[in-house]
Design an enzyme around this catalytic site. Structure first.
Site, PDB file in Angstrom:
ATOM      1  CG  ASN A   7      29.626  34.690  36.040  1.00  0.00           C
ATOM      2  OD1 ASN A   7      29.094  33.231  35.973  1.00  0.00           O
ATOM      3  ND2 ASN A   7      29.628  35.247  37.190  1.00  0.00           N
ATOM      4  CG  ASP A   9      30.326  31.020  37.865  1.00  0.00           C
ATOM      5  OD1 ASP A   9      31.690  31.056  37.626  1.00  0.00           O
ATOM      6  OD2 ASP A   9      30.266  32.077  38.620  1.00  0.00           O
ATOM      7  CG  HIS A  10      24.138  29.793  36.629  1.00  0.00           C
ATOM      8  ND1 HIS A  10      24.928  29.399  37.994  1.00  0.00           N
ATOM      9  CD2 HIS A  10      24.552  31.473  37.507  1.00  0.00           C
ATOM     10  CE1 HIS A  10      24.533  30.655  39.257  1.00  0.00           C
ATOM     11  NE2 HIS A  10      24.213  31.559  38.758  1.00  0.00           N
ATOM     12  NE  ARG A  18      20.700  14.301  34.956  1.00  0.00           N
ATOM     13  CZ  ARG A  18      20.289  13.571  34.116  1.00  0.00           C
ATOM     14  NH1 ARG A  18      20.338  12.881  33.551  1.00  0.00           N
ATOM     15  NH2 ARG A  18      18.496  13.484  34.125  1.00  0.00           N
ATOM     16  CG  HIS A  43      33.006  32.942  42.117  1.00  0.00           C
ATOM     17  ND1 HIS A  43      31.962  33.039  42.775  1.00  0.00           N
ATOM     18  CD2 HIS A  43      33.799  32.853  42.835  1.00  0.00           C
ATOM     19  CE1 HIS A  43      31.792  34.036  44.231  1.00  0.00           C
ATOM     20  NE2 HIS A  43      33.727  33.243  43.935  1.00  0.00           N
ATOM     21  NE  ARG A  45      29.960  30.403  46.183  1.00  0.00           N
ATOM     22  CZ  ARG A  45      29.832  31.532  46.576  1.00  0.00           C
ATOM     23  NH1 ARG A  45      29.063  32.323  45.408  1.00  0.00           N
ATOM     24  NH2 ARG A  45      29.145  31.514  47.755  1.00  0.00           N
ATOM     25  NE  ARG A  49      27.472  27.372  46.160  1.00  0.00           N
ATOM     26  CZ  ARG A  49      27.030  28.640  46.766  1.00  0.00           C
ATOM     27  NH1 ARG A  49      26.340  29.533  46.119  1.00  0.00           N
ATOM     28  NH2 ARG A  49      27.240  28.955  47.822  1.00  0.00           N
ATOM     29  CG  HIS A  50      29.756  27.498  40.096  1.00  0.00           C
ATOM     30  ND1 HIS A  50      30.557  28.416  39.604  1.00  0.00           N
ATOM     31  CD2 HIS A  50      28.429  28.651  41.013  1.00  0.00           C
ATOM     32  CE1 HIS A  50      30.188  29.883  41.057  1.00  0.00           C
ATOM     33  NE2 HIS A  50      29.106  29.538  41.089  1.00  0.00           N
ATOM     34  CD  GLU A  70      33.134  37.015  39.770  1.00  0.00           C
ATOM     35  OE1 GLU A  70      32.227  36.163  40.579  1.00  0.00           O
ATOM     36  OE2 GLU A  70      32.216  37.651  39.131  1.00  0.00           O
ATOM     37  CB  THR A 100      24.008  35.248  43.791  1.00  0.00           C
ATOM     38  OG1 THR A 100      25.025  35.427  43.462  1.00  0.00           O
ATOM     39  CG2 THR A 100      22.899  35.968  44.958  1.00  0.00           C
ATOM     40  CB  THR A 101      28.772  37.924  45.257  1.00  0.00           C
ATOM     41  OG1 THR A 101      29.490  36.511  44.617  1.00  0.00           O
ATOM     42  CG2 THR A 101      29.765  38.535  45.932  1.00  0.00           C
ATOM     43  CD  GLU A 151      31.925  42.798  38.639  1.00  0.00           C
ATOM     44  OE1 GLU A 151      33.125  42.598  37.845  1.00  0.00           O
ATOM     45  OE2 GLU A 151      31.364  41.849  38.497  1.00  0.00           O
ATOM     46  CG  HIS A 192      25.008  40.698  41.251  1.00  0.00           C
ATOM     47  ND1 HIS A 192      24.117  40.065  42.435  1.00  0.00           N
ATOM     48  CD2 HIS A 192      25.835  39.357  42.034  1.00  0.00           C
ATOM     49  CE1 HIS A 192      23.741  38.726  42.843  1.00  0.00           C
ATOM     50  NE2 HIS A 192      24.869  38.675  43.122  1.00  0.00           N
ATOM     51  N   GLY A 193      23.159  40.498  38.866  1.00  0.00           N
ATOM     52  CA  GLY A 193      21.340  40.775  38.852  1.00  0.00           C
ATOM     53  C   GLY A 193      21.391  41.630  38.030  1.00  0.00           C
ATOM     54  N   GLY A 214      25.371  37.320  33.920  1.00  0.00           N
ATOM     55  CA  GLY A 214      25.545  36.359  34.179  1.00  0.00           C
ATOM     56  C   GLY A 214      24.227  34.918  34.318  1.00  0.00           C
TER      57      GLY A 214
HETATM   58  N1  PXP Z   1      29.872  40.068  39.107  1.00  0.00           N
HETATM   59  C1  PXP Z   1      30.324  39.994  40.275  1.00  0.00           C
HETATM   60  C2  PXP Z   1      31.787  40.087  40.964  1.00  0.00           C
HETATM   61  C3  PXP Z   1      30.231  38.345  40.695  1.00  0.00           C
HETATM   62  O1  PXP Z   1      30.535  38.038  41.244  1.00  0.00           O
HETATM   63  C4  PXP Z   1      28.340  38.033  40.492  1.00  0.00           C
HETATM   64  C5  PXP Z   1      28.266  36.902  40.781  1.00  0.00           C
HETATM   65  O2  PXP Z   1      28.787  35.926  40.765  1.00  0.00           O
HETATM   66  C6  PXP Z   1      28.232  38.310  39.185  1.00  0.00           C
HETATM   67  C7  PXP Z   1      29.448  39.902  38.129  1.00  0.00           C
HETATM   68  C8  PXP Z   1      27.032  38.146  38.066  1.00  0.00           C
HETATM   69  O3  PXP Z   1      25.815  38.326  38.684  1.00  0.00           O
HETATM   70  P1  PXP Z   1      24.878  37.792  37.797  1.00  0.00           P
HETATM   71  O4  PXP Z   1      25.078  36.669  38.041  1.00  0.00           O
HETATM   72  O5  PXP Z   1      23.384  38.037  39.043  1.00  0.00           O
HETATM   73  O6  PXP Z   1      24.663  38.608  36.520  1.00  0.00           O
END
Ligand code: PXP
Length: 238
Positions: A7, A9-10, A18, A43, A45, A49-50, A70, A100-101, A151, A192-193, A214
């Site tokens: 992922n 996004d970040h 910036r 994602h 959103r 935001r990203h 996503e 976050t989600t 998922e 996630h996480g 991510g």
């Molecule tokens: N899977 C889904 C569906 C998510 O929404 C996210 C967070 O955007 C992730 C995975 C990745 O989570 P993390 O950034 O905590 O690894």
């Protein structure tokens, strides 16, 4: 073979800090593919935001890159997603104020709408997954909704692992859901996480076919570089 979805996004979060062009998520998508990611997750959103619409369009145009987009079930986002034409879509709940989600979808409340959206995506050749909590009931409803994959939200499990708490109950919950989903023909993804340790533990569940990770990957890459971090995750899940 389990797959690693990265992922990115970040990367966009840092760019947006910036308001300019660097670091570029399009470059990142190509780069992580070259370094061994099996797919890229972004994602789009509601508050952008990203990842922005143009990022998503450009990333989805990269040849031979599997993109997992996503999105929430909001009409405007669903319409955009169809225009963006990703290979996969993961439907997630969205709450404007969340960092976050925070959890899985409310499948009971949104069943009718989800069914309609998934059917529409099917007609466009897009495979869909639903981001759900590790609950057997939600696995069964997902099957009812006729989605391709689920998922499983691994947030609670990951926190327990990080905080060195007893995670066995959460692990068993995820395992049972994965087994049931696999038996009834749903492909199982998890995310996630996750960090190295939590991913290693969950890798023992054969039915999980894909991890989407991510924040930890991007954070760890600040110190060790994306290439090393991706390689380490690939060796953990193989
Ligand atoms: N899977 C889904 C569906 C998510 O929404 C996210 C967070 O955007 C992730 C995975 C990745 O989570 P993390 O950034 O905590 O690894």
């Amino acid at each position: 073979m389990k797959r690693l979805g990265v992922n990115i996004d970040h990367i966009a979060t840092v760019r947006n800090a910036r308001g300019e062009f660097h670091p570029d998520p399009f470059f990142a998508a190509n780069y992580v593919k070259k370094k061994g990611a099996d797919s890229v997750t972004i994602h789009l959103r509601e508050d952008r935001r990203h990842i922005k619409d143009l990022d998503a369009k450009k990333i989805c145009s990269i040849k031979k890159l599997r993109v997992n987009l996503e999105i929430s079930i909001r009409d405007e986002i669903v319409k955009n997603a169809i225009k963006i034409k990703p290979d996969f879509i993961c439907i997630v709940p969205e709450n404007r104020k969340e960092i976050t989600t925070e959890g899985g979808l409310n499948l009971i409340k949104n069943k009718k709408k989800l069914k309609k959206i998934i059917n529409m995506f099917k007609k466009k050749g897009i495979r869909t997954s639903l981001f759900i909590n590790p609950s057997l009931k939600d696995v069964k409803i997902s099957k009812d909704i006729d989605v391709d994959c689920i998922e499983i939200h691994t947030g609670s499990f990951s926190s327990k692992v990080k905080l060195k708490k007893n995670y066995l109950d959460e692990f068993i919950r995820i395992k049972k859901c994965s087994i049931l989903a696999n038996e009834i023909g749903l492909e199982v993804h998890a995310g996630h996480g996750l960090d190295y340790r939590s991913t290693k533990i969950l890798s023992k569940i054969n039915e999980i076919k894909e991890f989407n990770i991510g924040h930890f990957i991007i954070g760890e890459s600040i110190f060790f570089g994306l290439e090393k971090v991706i390689k380490k995750f690939k060796s953990i899940i193989k």
